[in-house]
Write a protein that holds these residues in place. Structure first.
Motif, PDB file in Angstrom:
ATOM      1  N   LEU A  30       0.938  -0.896   0.183  1.00  0.00           N
ATOM      2  CA  LEU A  30      -0.011  -0.068   0.121  1.00  0.00           C
ATOM      3  C   LEU A  30       0.886   1.048  -0.056  1.00  0.00           C
ATOM      4  N   ALA A  31       2.228   1.136   0.696  1.00  0.00           N
ATOM      5  CA  ALA A  31       3.012   2.520   0.698  1.00  0.00           C
ATOM      6  C   ALA A  31       3.617   2.605  -0.390  1.00  0.00           C
ATOM      7  N   VAL A  32       3.681   1.393  -1.388  1.00  0.00           N
ATOM      8  CA  VAL A  32       4.594   1.932  -2.549  1.00  0.00           C
ATOM      9  C   VAL A  32       3.345   1.992  -3.572  1.00  0.00           C
ATOM     10  N   LEU A  33       1.891   1.552  -3.175  1.00  0.00           N
ATOM     11  CA  LEU A  33       0.937   2.223  -4.639  1.00  0.00           C
ATOM     12  C   LEU A  33       0.495   3.555  -3.521  1.00  0.00           C
ATOM     13  N   ASP A  34       0.818   4.258  -2.578  1.00  0.00           N
ATOM     14  CA  ASP A  34       0.597   5.572  -2.431  1.00  0.00           C
ATOM     15  C   ASP A  34       1.373   6.519  -2.796  1.00  0.00           C
ATOM     16  N   VAL A  35       2.204   6.069  -3.013  1.00  0.00           N
ATOM     17  CA  VAL A  35       3.869   7.047  -3.334  1.00  0.00           C
ATOM     18  C   VAL A  35       3.570   6.805  -4.942  1.00  0.00           C
ATOM     19  N   ALA A  36       3.045   6.044  -6.128  1.00  0.00           N
ATOM     20  CA  ALA A  36       2.808   5.710  -7.145  1.00  0.00           C
ATOM     21  C   ALA A  36       1.287   6.653  -7.789  1.00  0.00           C
ATOM     22  N   LEU A  37       0.381   6.307  -6.974  1.00  0.00           N
ATOM     23  CA  LEU A  37      -0.619   7.207  -7.420  1.00  0.00           C
ATOM     24  C   LEU A  37      -0.315   8.509  -6.852  1.00  0.00           C
ATOM     25  N   THR A  38       0.749   9.184  -5.906  1.00  0.00           N
ATOM     26  CA  THR A  38       0.810  10.658  -5.739  1.00  0.00           C
ATOM     27  C   THR A  38       1.595  11.203  -6.851  1.00  0.00           C
ATOM     28  N   ALA A  39       3.134  10.070  -7.397  1.00  0.00           N
ATOM     29  CA  ALA A  39       3.387  10.542  -8.360  1.00  0.00           C
ATOM     30  C   ALA A  39       2.880  10.766 -10.002  1.00  0.00           C
ATOM     31  N   SER A  40       1.970  10.245  -9.639  1.00  0.00           N
ATOM     32  CA  SER A  40       1.114  10.312 -10.310  1.00  0.00           C
ATOM     33  C   SER A  40       0.130  10.776 -10.648  1.00  0.00           C
ATOM     34  N   ALA A  41      -0.536  12.266 -10.424  1.00  0.00           N
ATOM     35  CA  ALA A  41      -1.785  12.059  -9.971  1.00  0.00           C
ATOM     36  C   ALA A  41      -1.387  14.061  -9.521  1.00  0.00           C
ATOM     37  N   ASP A  42      -2.718  15.054  -9.682  1.00  0.00           N
ATOM     38  CA  ASP A  42      -2.159  15.771  -8.806  1.00  0.00           C
ATOM     39  C   ASP A  42      -2.705  15.984  -7.257  1.00  0.00           C
ATOM     40  N   ALA A  43      -1.448  14.993  -6.482  1.00  0.00           N
ATOM     41  CA  ALA A  43      -2.595  15.044  -5.143  1.00  0.00           C
ATOM     42  C   ALA A  43      -2.226  16.501  -4.100  1.00  0.00           C
ATOM     43  N   ALA A  44      -3.668  16.814  -3.946  1.00  0.00           N
ATOM     44  CA  ALA A  44      -3.504  18.255  -3.116  1.00  0.00           C
ATOM     45  C   ALA A  44      -3.037  18.409  -2.258  1.00  0.00           C
ATOM     46  N   SER A  45      -2.194  17.197  -1.375  1.00  0.00           N
ATOM     47  CA  SER A  45      -1.265  17.190  -0.587  1.00  0.00           C
ATOM     48  C   SER A  45      -0.458  15.933  -0.665  1.00  0.00           C
ATOM     49  N   VAL A  46       0.945  16.301  -1.636  1.00  0.00           N
ATOM     50  CA  VAL A  46       1.924  15.756  -1.495  1.00  0.00           C
ATOM     51  C   VAL A  46       2.891  15.524  -0.272  1.00  0.00           C
ATOM     52  N   PRO A  47       2.708  16.244   0.743  1.00  0.00           N
ATOM     53  CA  PRO A  47       3.609  15.671   2.144  1.00  0.00           C
ATOM     54  C   PRO A  47       2.513  14.855   2.847  1.00  0.00           C
ATOM     55  N   LEU A  48       1.080  15.533   2.488  1.00  0.00           N
ATOM     56  CA  LEU A  48       0.503  13.675   3.146  1.00  0.00           C
ATOM     57  C   LEU A  48       0.368  12.531   3.080  1.00  0.00           C
ATOM     58  N   ALA A  49       0.267  13.288   1.708  1.00  0.00           N
ATOM     59  CA  ALA A  49       0.106  11.686   1.359  1.00  0.00           C
ATOM     60  C   ALA A  49       1.726  10.688   1.057  1.00  0.00           C
ATOM     61  N   LEU A  50       2.933  11.203   1.270  1.00  0.00           N
ATOM     62  CA  LEU A  50       4.081  10.557   1.488  1.00  0.00           C
ATOM     63  C   LEU A  50       4.206  10.601   2.545  1.00  0.00           C
ATOM     64  N   SER A  51       3.562  11.534   3.517  1.00  0.00           N
ATOM     65  CA  SER A  51       3.736  11.073   4.677  1.00  0.00           C
ATOM     66  C   SER A  51       3.025   9.846   5.331  1.00  0.00           C
ATOM     67  N   THR A  52       2.211   9.768   4.834  1.00  0.00           N
ATOM     68  CA  THR A  52       1.132   7.848   4.966  1.00  0.00           C
ATOM     69  C   THR A  52       1.600   6.972   4.812  1.00  0.00           C
ATOM     70  N   ALA A  53       2.792   7.450   3.215  1.00  0.00           N
ATOM     71  CA  ALA A  53       3.311   6.153   2.407  1.00  0.00           C
ATOM     72  C   ALA A  53       4.544   5.659   4.036  1.00  0.00           C
ATOM     73  N   LEU A  54       5.194   6.588   4.348  1.00  0.00           N
ATOM     74  CA  LEU A  54       6.658   6.378   4.768  1.00  0.00           C
ATOM     75  C   LEU A  54       5.393   5.875   6.169  1.00  0.00           C
ATOM     76  N   LEU A  55       4.266   6.117   6.365  1.00  0.00           N
ATOM     77  CA  LEU A  55       3.610   5.930   7.941  1.00  0.00           C
ATOM     78  C   LEU A  55       3.487   3.904   8.039  1.00  0.00           C
ATOM     79  N   LEU A  56       3.162   4.379   6.262  1.00  0.00           N
ATOM     80  CA  LEU A  56       2.396   2.406   5.713  1.00  0.00           C
ATOM     81  C   LEU A  56       3.695   1.929   6.017  1.00  0.00           C
ATOM     82  N   ALA A  57       4.689   1.848   5.094  1.00  0.00           N
ATOM     83  CA  ALA A  57       5.700   1.084   4.544  1.00  0.00           C
ATOM     84  C   ALA A  57       6.840   0.864   6.065  1.00  0.00           C
TER      85      ALA A  57
END
Length: 136
Positions: free
Chosen positions: A30-57
């Motif tokens: 899920l962390a990898v998927l979160d990073v991939a989705l964040t990279a491929s889309a205009d995430a409203a909050s990239v830092p939040l998405a990446l910190s969520t991915a880090l937490l999941l990892a």
């Protein structure tokens, strides 16, 4: 049995370790998927998405380490595994009931309950992971 002689983990402990490893792998995935989705889309909050991915990892990695410790019959691994499963129960319930997403929540609930039953439902598992093992 001598101290140098390795003890094989009983079936219920091995099954619990496999389920915990599956949970850990799923969180890392899920962390990898979160990073991939964040990279491929205009995430409203990239830092939040990446910190969520880090937490999941991080949590996924911890679960993978705990699964390994269960297989090695390290009694200290049981408490954090149980804590993770107890935290997973309300998450699974909320996903299933409140968010109307049983396809996500039911697997979380089934895995958590299964691990708890495997670790506490059999005398074999309780003895294998006891802090003080009875003498043979």
């Amino acid at each position: 049995m001598s101290e140098a002689e390795p003890t094989r983990a009983p079936g219920p402990v091995l099954a619990a370790a496999a389920l915990v490893a599956a949970e850990g792998a799923a969180l890392v995935g899920l962390a990898v998927l979160d990073v991939a989705l964040t990279a491929s889309a205009d995430a409203a909050s990239v830092p939040l998405a990446l910190s969520t991915a880090l937490l999941l990892a991080v949590f996924g990695g911890i679960l993978l380490l705990l699964a390994r410790a269960l297989r090695a019959l390290r009694p200290a691994a049981r408490s954090p595994v149980v804590a993770f499963q107890l935290l997973a129960l309300p998450v699974g319930w909320t996903l299933t009931v409140d968010n109307n997403r049983p396809e996500l929540g039911l697997p979380v609930l089934v895995l958590a309950v299964s691990v708890l039953l495997l670790l506490f439902g059999t005398a074999e598992a309780r003895q294998a992971l006891a802090r003080e093992r009875p003498a043979d």
